[in-house]
Design an enzyme around this catalytic site. Sequence first.
Site, short mmCIF file in Angstrom:
data_model
loop_
_atom_site.label_atom_id
_atom_site.label_comp_id
_atom_site.label_asym_id
_atom_site.label_seq_id
_atom_site.Cartn_x
_atom_site.Cartn_y
_atom_site.Cartn_z
N ARG A 1 0.22 -7.33 5.86
CA ARG A 1 -0.30 -8.05 6.98
C ARG A 1 0.58 -7.67 8.14
O ARG A 1 -0.02 -8.04 9.46
CB ARG A 1 -0.08 -9.52 6.72
CG ARG A 1 -0.96 -10.30 5.66
CD ARG A 1 -1.20 -11.64 5.77
NE ARG A 1 -2.25 -12.20 4.82
CZ ARG A 1 -2.08 -12.17 3.23
NH1 ARG A 1 -0.96 -12.48 2.95
NH2 ARG A 1 -3.37 -12.74 2.70
N ASP B 1 5.98 0.83 1.56
CA ASP B 1 7.13 1.22 0.91
C ASP B 1 7.88 0.24 0.05
O ASP B 1 8.44 0.60 -1.15
CB ASP B 1 8.30 1.67 1.78
CG ASP B 1 8.06 2.76 2.59
OD1 ASP B 1 7.17 3.31 2.23
OD2 ASP B 1 8.63 3.23 3.53
N GLN C 1 6.05 -17.35 -5.27
CA GLN C 1 5.30 -16.42 -6.02
C GLN C 1 6.12 -16.07 -7.26
O GLN C 1 5.47 -16.26 -8.27
CB GLN C 1 4.52 -15.17 -5.46
CG GLN C 1 3.87 -14.43 -6.44
CD GLN C 1 2.73 -13.40 -5.88
OE1 GLN C 1 1.87 -13.63 -5.30
NE2 GLN C 1 3.45 -11.88 -5.84
N GLY D 1 7.96 -8.46 -5.97
CA GLY D 1 8.89 -8.24 -4.94
C GLY D 1 9.30 -9.76 -4.51
O GLY D 1 8.65 -10.62 -4.46
N LYS D 2 10.63 -9.74 -4.06
CA LYS D 2 11.18 -11.11 -3.72
C LYS D 2 10.60 -11.74 -2.37
O LYS D 2 10.98 -12.70 -2.01
CB LYS D 2 12.89 -11.10 -3.65
CG LYS D 2 13.43 -11.32 -5.09
CD LYS D 2 14.64 -11.37 -4.82
CE LYS D 2 15.65 -11.06 -5.92
NZ LYS D 2 16.86 -11.53 -5.84
N HIS E 1 5.84 -1.75 -2.11
CA HIS E 1 5.10 -1.54 -3.26
C HIS E 1 5.89 -0.24 -3.97
O HIS E 1 5.98 -0.29 -5.13
CB HIS E 1 3.83 -1.33 -3.04
CG HIS E 1 3.16 -2.49 -2.55
ND1 HIS E 1 2.56 -2.61 -1.21
CD2 HIS E 1 2.87 -3.92 -3.35
CE1 HIS E 1 1.91 -3.91 -1.18
NE2 HIS E 1 1.91 -4.43 -2.11
N ASN F 1 -3.19 -1.54 0.00
CA ASN F 1 -2.70 -1.34 0.95
C ASN F 1 -1.32 -1.17 1.02
O ASN F 1 -0.54 -2.01 1.57
CB ASN F 1 -3.17 -2.53 2.01
CG ASN F 1 -2.66 -2.36 3.57
OD1 ASN F 1 -2.07 -2.84 4.26
ND2 ASN F 1 -3.20 -1.27 3.77
N GLN G 1 -7.03 -16.51 -4.80
CA GLN G 1 -5.84 -16.89 -4.10
C GLN G 1 -6.09 -17.05 -2.48
O GLN G 1 -5.03 -17.31 -1.86
CB GLN G 1 -4.67 -16.12 -4.54
CG GLN G 1 -4.79 -14.56 -4.15
CD GLN G 1 -3.66 -13.81 -5.01
OE1 GLN G 1 -3.61 -13.32 -5.71
NE2 GLN G 1 -2.64 -13.27 -4.00
O1 PAF Z 1 1.74 -10.15 -4.43
C1 PAF Z 1 0.45 -9.65 -4.59
O2 PAF Z 1 0.19 -8.81 -3.99
C2 PAF Z 1 -0.58 -10.68 -5.29
O3 PAF Z 1 -0.37 -12.11 -4.87
C3 PAF Z 1 -0.68 -10.39 -6.83
C4 PAF Z 1 0.65 -10.57 -7.63
C5 PAF Z 1 -1.11 -9.16 -6.79
C6 PAF Z 1 -1.65 -11.38 -7.43
O4 PAF Z 1 -2.89 -11.09 -6.86
#
Ligand code: PAF
Length: 281
Positions: free
Chosen positions: A186, A33, A152, A146-147, A35, A30, A59
């Site tokens: 989201r 920009d 994470q 990404g920050k 990504h 999904n 997760q």
């Molecule tokens: O940030 C995300 O999209 C996810 O947490 C990741 C790093 C791809 C792990 O599933």
Amino acid sequence: MQVHPTIAGLRAALAPHRLQRIAFVPTMGNLHDGHIALMTEARKHADVVVASIFVNRLQFRPGEDFEAYPRTFQADCERLTAAGVDHLFAPDEKEMYPQPQAYHIEPPMTHQGVLEGEFRPGHFRGVATVVAKLFNIVQPQVALFGKKDFQQVMVIKNMVRELGFFIEIIDSPTIRADDGLALSSRNGYLTKQERAEAPRLARELTKVVTAIRAGNRDFSGLENGVREVLENHGWVPDYIAIRRKSDLQSPSAHESVQVENLVVLAAAKLGSTRLIDNMEV
Ligand code: PAF
């Protein structure tokens, strides 16, 4: 762009490139920009760019949006191709977790039990486990995140350091819409009215950063102020927290705080959509 649904297929395709520099951008698809900015950045650091799309069940907690998580594979492939990505690893669950995954990476509770982890127990265990597995499959020299998901990135950087992964982690700035809303898969859940309200979160965090830079050290007062404003506009905040960037612990009242080492993080629900954001001081 070559698409590889299997680990063996990806490994075979990458075999001739093992002496080159490989950059890796893991995603859950999904793509927006934010990504694509990571893919563009990846190209600057490597000869070969590998992305992955895998919605990682580990997760998500029961009751979260795993089933509903938007899956837009064709559109994602078009965007990745246009961004110049060389290889996409896109396994299904059976390929990624042939038996239930019984071995996990368990980040320390000081890292996985706070902020996001307090409201989404087990989330960072799932993230760290899938990222470690993806790192072993792709074996990149560099990986980009990404920050926007600040915690994470902190967990992944510490995992890489403590477990000796020979991978450079690059964190890239959050990409925002013109009105300041941090881009997120989201955001697509927001109604029109909620979308108009959503940039308030970034605006409030910006005000906190400005106040700290101007000398305000009443951190709990600042956090409570944002909570109150959000609640008055129909949000249900989980946390608003001023923390040290390095480990996301509270800056102690007694230590002399270097404000450049702080980050303001927030998570709040708007209607049924939970948004997160952060701003570095
Ligand atoms: O940030 C995300 O999209 C996810 O947490 C990741 C790093 C791809 C792990 O599933």
